[in-house]
Design an enzyme around this catalytic site. Structure first.
Site, PDB file in Angstrom:
ATOM      1  N   GLY A  38      59.483 -41.171 -27.406  1.00 15.87           N
ATOM      2  CA  GLY A  38      60.076 -41.427 -26.365  1.00 15.87           C
ATOM      3  C   GLY A  38      60.740 -42.664 -25.931  1.00 15.87           C
ATOM      4  N   TRP A  46      63.885 -42.437 -27.945  1.00 15.72           N
ATOM      5  CA  TRP A  46      64.792 -41.750 -27.059  1.00 15.72           C
ATOM      6  C   TRP A  46      65.566 -42.627 -26.285  1.00 15.72           C
ATOM      7  CZ3 TRP A  46      65.774 -41.331 -21.704  1.00 15.72           C
ATOM      8  CH2 TRP A  46      66.433 -40.296 -21.339  1.00 15.72           C
ATOM      9  N   HIS A  47      64.896 -43.504 -25.735  1.00 18.99           N
ATOM     10  CA  HIS A  47      65.882 -44.568 -24.737  1.00 18.99           C
ATOM     11  C   HIS A  47      66.956 -45.342 -25.329  1.00 18.99           C
ATOM     12  CE1 HIS A  47      62.466 -43.650 -22.067  1.00 18.99           C
ATOM     13  NE2 HIS A  47      63.238 -44.031 -21.158  1.00 18.99           N
ATOM     14  N   GLY A  48      66.889 -45.642 -26.766  1.00 22.86           N
ATOM     15  CA  GLY A  48      67.662 -46.300 -27.288  1.00 22.86           C
ATOM     16  C   GLY A  48      67.315 -46.571 -28.846  1.00 22.86           C
ATOM     17  N   PHE A  54      71.660 -44.422 -22.353  1.00 20.98           N
ATOM     18  CA  PHE A  54      70.747 -43.322 -23.156  1.00 20.98           C
ATOM     19  C   PHE A  54      71.237 -42.202 -23.374  1.00 20.98           C
ATOM     20  CE2 PHE A  54      67.833 -46.239 -20.852  1.00 20.98           C
ATOM     21  CZ  PHE A  54      68.012 -47.417 -21.681  1.00 20.98           C
TER      22      PHE A  54
END
Lengths: 310, 492
Positions: B342, B345-347, B492
């Protein structure tokens, strides 16, 4: 309901507008200044610039000194809205003086390096609200609005005091509600500007904007052309600063190519740090010394003119 | 080193503006939306869908038309994969088709978002472990806006079709609209096919209620973005850019608090506007936030923050990993894997990995007490204390999320907690700004929480609603940001 609130806020903003601060009072007096120029004694001298000239020239002293030197009366007007530059002055002159057919004989424009290039960071709300008319609004938005959003803001600001003077309202409300708002914003702006700044390769006077090689001077040329088209003689004078600085050769070339005069004697009078009130603007002693210097330079120039402009 | 992707035209090109031109806080977007809504009202259902599809591609293409190819690839592959999965009587074959979809979508995501990060990190690892200098192969390509959002959305569709949770779409244009529906294309909510697809396929009706709720969502979203997030961004960016001698530890703490409200205002704002404008077209998107800073534990927080992502991670990662079946340690392992991914996923950055790791640790650490916290009915004082304590734990996560590097995060952490308890005038300025700009919004949330209805303001008498909207309008006009900033989640 939302429309009603918007209209109410706009009415309040319009009532407050002429007296929001000393700068707005000054801007709202431009039509009167234009009228005064029409009936003023020749030679009619306009001091055009921003806070540097606002704090740097004593118009009464200037008028006295020039009158004495020329042995005849003259008139001096100051048009010095704060935080403006050549990009603003072009529209300002057109709106208040060209459109009212009220021209001085000479215009003295005081500046430091970043006031002349096209890359000067414009305040679009202020520009369209205060320095544009319906006649030049279209060209202003077209030329100065970098994005459709900026153009939209500029367009709305021209017609709405609420939008046009938004920054001043924001400052007033925030200063009253948020502790240390002014110092806080100023400090963070400095930090963010410093973080964005890349060192200027040739140590130019103003590292905050692009290096001279990327500077352009189209608006400066337009301003000079407008002035000359109406028989006005433009003089450009670099303003004294605590640290010595030089005029960008590109700016110098533009001024000379367009037939304006650059009074490049910024080292005279040599100013000490005590002549400045805040490290940028001239203080009382600096103002007197600079005014005397300006008076002597202008007297020489006016004496050398064969016949004054009508 | 130029890559084939650069040659194909996906390389970083400084001549293309990186600002998203149709962001919800731009005038251009509202001109665009006015045209869309007029056409929408004039067209029949099928025409509405075709027009919305074109509008969605225009919306995305206004940023960079080249990346429409990626959306088109995802759309075509997932549409056809779902058809094959449905038609396939053999589960093994269906599974292979599903794997094709997953590989393609994650492959695109991997190449465009993570390739450079992993090769550069690998090169650094080689250098630090073996002093082996290498020139990493990097693609030097632009990160397509919203790629993580629409990739997860299309992935969930094929997986749901495979699982039998949703039916495969029969119309390619309708499915393409599900993937690219412009209000939620670039920053979510990540909609599930069983919610959004039927709303696209079936004729829609709009009512006064839709308009009223949409108006509330749009106004509250604009308020959260412009008044709160952008003004907080100015404070936060300034404090994060300051050197050690310019700010004290308490100033830095205020900078982290400012970021907490920036990211909330920014992301809540985007989601609320997306929901509002979708409602005006008769489409109901899911709520992405439920007053997250009132959470008292990590599990509670993740039921309130970015709900569409956290539920996606739960359904497609955490539960397939085993979820909470298999004892404490296995559950913690699953939580750690889920939150690490997770975070990623953001960066593509180590600070995001650390943020994910931190969230996983928080979830594991709180796990023994979650039930007690959830079931307890504490006094207001205790609730406040627990909420404030957990808010500060969330803020430690935000520090990792916002920091330019792990070193900067550590420097902040160290000065705030251990080495510098000084404050400059930036502290009263920052706290005053948070209180003045975000305080009324939090008060509204307290009231919404007591009413247990996120849209409760739309049901109060006209006068109260008018007063609230008039206040919001005043703040929107007067408190424009001192410096504008893009929506954070676009990256993102």
């Amino acid at each position: 309901m939302l429309a009603g609130t918007g209209i109410l806020l706009e009415i309040i903003a319009r009532i407050l507008a002429p007296t929001l601060d000393y700068d707005r009072v000054h801007i709202h007096a431009f039509p009167e200044i234009a009228e005064e120029i029409k009936v003023g004694e020749s030679p009619r001298i306009m001091i055009l610039g921003n806070s540097l000239l606002l704090h740097g020239v004593d118009e009464t002293l200037l008028q006295e000194n020039i009158s004495t030197a020329l042995s005849r009366p003259c008139s001096v007007s100051k048009v010095t809205p704060v935080a403006t530059a050549a990009r603003d002055w072009h529209y300002l002159y057109d709106t208040y003086f060209t459109q009212s057919q009220s021209h001085p004989d000479i215009v003295v424009i005081g500046f430091v390096g970043h006031h002349l290039p096209d890359q000067y960071e414009l305040k679009i709300r202020r520009l369209t609200r205060h320095f544009c008319s319906l006649d030049n609004l279209g060209s202003c938005l077209n030329e100065e609005g970098r994005t459709l959003d900026e153009r939209a803001i500029g367009f709305i600001s021209h017609f709405s005091a609420l939008f046009g003077d938004q920054r001043t309202h924001q400052w007033g409300v925030s200063s009253a509600t948020i502790p240390q708002f002014g110092p806080g914003v100023s400090r963070l702006n400095n930090i963010l500007d410093a973080a964005q700044t890349r060192p200027a390769p040739n140590g130019s006077d103003d590292p905050g904007i692009q290096a001279p090689s990327t500077r352009t001077y189209r608006k400066l040329a337009d301003l000079i052309k407008t002035l000359k088209a109406h028989g006005v003689k433009p003089y450009f004078i670099p303003m004294p600063q605590p640290e010595p600085w030089t005029v960008d050769p590109e700016a110098r070339a533009t001024i000379e190519e367009q037939g304006a005069t650059l009074i490049d004697r910024s080292v005279n009078p040599r100013m000490g740090r005590s002549d400045f009130s805040d490290g940028y603007h001239l203080g009382e002693t600096g103002k007197t010394r600079f005014t005397s210097f300006l008076a002597s330079v202008l007297s020489e120039e006016l004496s050398s003119m064969e016949t004054p402009a009508p | 080193m130029s890559s084939s992707l650069e040659i194909l035209g996906f390389g970083v090109d400084s001549s293309i503006p990186r600002v998203f031109p149709l962001a919800f806080n731009s005038y251009l977007f509202w001109i665009f939306f006015a045209a869309v809504i007029v056409l929408y009202r004039l067209l029949p259902h099928r025409g509405q869908n075709r027009m919305l599809l074109v509008a969605s591609y225009v919306f995305y293409g206004a940023w960079d038309a080249r990346f429409l190819i990626l959306i088109a690839i995802s759309t075509l592959i997932d549409f056809h994969v779902a058809q094959r999965v449905t038609k396939s009587r053999d589960r093994a074959i269906a599974k292979r088709w599903c794997a094709l979809s997953i590989t393609t979508n994650l492959g695109i995501l991997g190449i465009f978002k993570y390739f450079d990060f992993f090769t550069a990190s690998f090169a650094r690892l080689l250098k630090s472990l073996f002093s082996y200098e290498t020139d990493p192969v990097t693609l030097n390509i632009i990160l397509p806006v919203g790629i993580s959002f629409y990739t997860f959305q299309t992935l969930s569709y094929t997986i749901d079709v495979y699982r039998g949770h949703t039916k495969a779409a029969t119309s390619l244009p309708d499915f393409a609209l599900y993937v690219a529906f412009f209000p939620q294309l670039v920053a979510g909510p990540i909609e599930r096919s069983h919610r959004l697809l039927p709303q696209i396929i079936n004729p829609r009706r709009t009512s006064r209620d839709h308009f009223a709720k949409g108006l509330y969502l749009v106004i509250s979203g604009l308020f959260a973005k412009i008044v709160i997030a952008d003004n907080m961004a100015f404070i936060c960016n300034g404090i994060f850019a300051a050197s050690d001698d310019q700010v004290g530890g308490i100033d830095r703490l205020v900078g982290v608090y400012a970021f907490a409200f920036q990211i909330y205002g920014d992301f809540y704002g985007y989601s609320a506007i997306a929901r509002g404008i979708a409602l005006w077209m008769g489409i109901e998107l899911m709520a992405n936030f439920r007053m997250p800073y009132f959470a008292r534990s990590p599990a509670d927080f993740w039921k309130r923050w970015h709900i569409s992502l956290s539920s996606w991670l739960r359904d497609y990662l955490y539960i397939p990993l085993g979820g909470n079946r298999g004892g404490h340690w296995k559950t913690c392992r699953n939580l750690m894997i889920t939150m690490l991914l997770g975070g990623l996923w953001h960066g593509a950055g180590w600070t995001f990995v650390l943020w994910g790791l931190y969230q996983g640790i928080l979830l594991c650490a709180y796990r023994p007490f979650e039930g007690r916290i959830r079931d307890s009915q504490p006094s207001i004082v205790r609730r406040l204390v627990e909420t404030f304590l957990f808010f500060n734990l969330v803020c430690i996560g935000w520090l990792l999320f916002r920091a330019e590097s792990a070193a900067q995060a550590w420097n902040f952490f160290n000065t705030i907690l251990f080495s510098d308890f000084s404050a400059t005038f930036l502290t009263p300025y920052g706290l005053g700004s948070i209180l003045y700009l975000a305080g009324p919004f939090l008060l509204l949330e307290i009231w919404l929480a007591r009413r247990n209805d996120l849209l409760a303001l739309t049901t109060v008498p006209w006068g109260w609603r008018s007063a609230a909207y008039a206040y919001a309008l005043f703040m929107l006009v007067v408190h424009q940001p001192l410096r504008t900033s893009e929506f954070i989640y676009f990256q993102f």
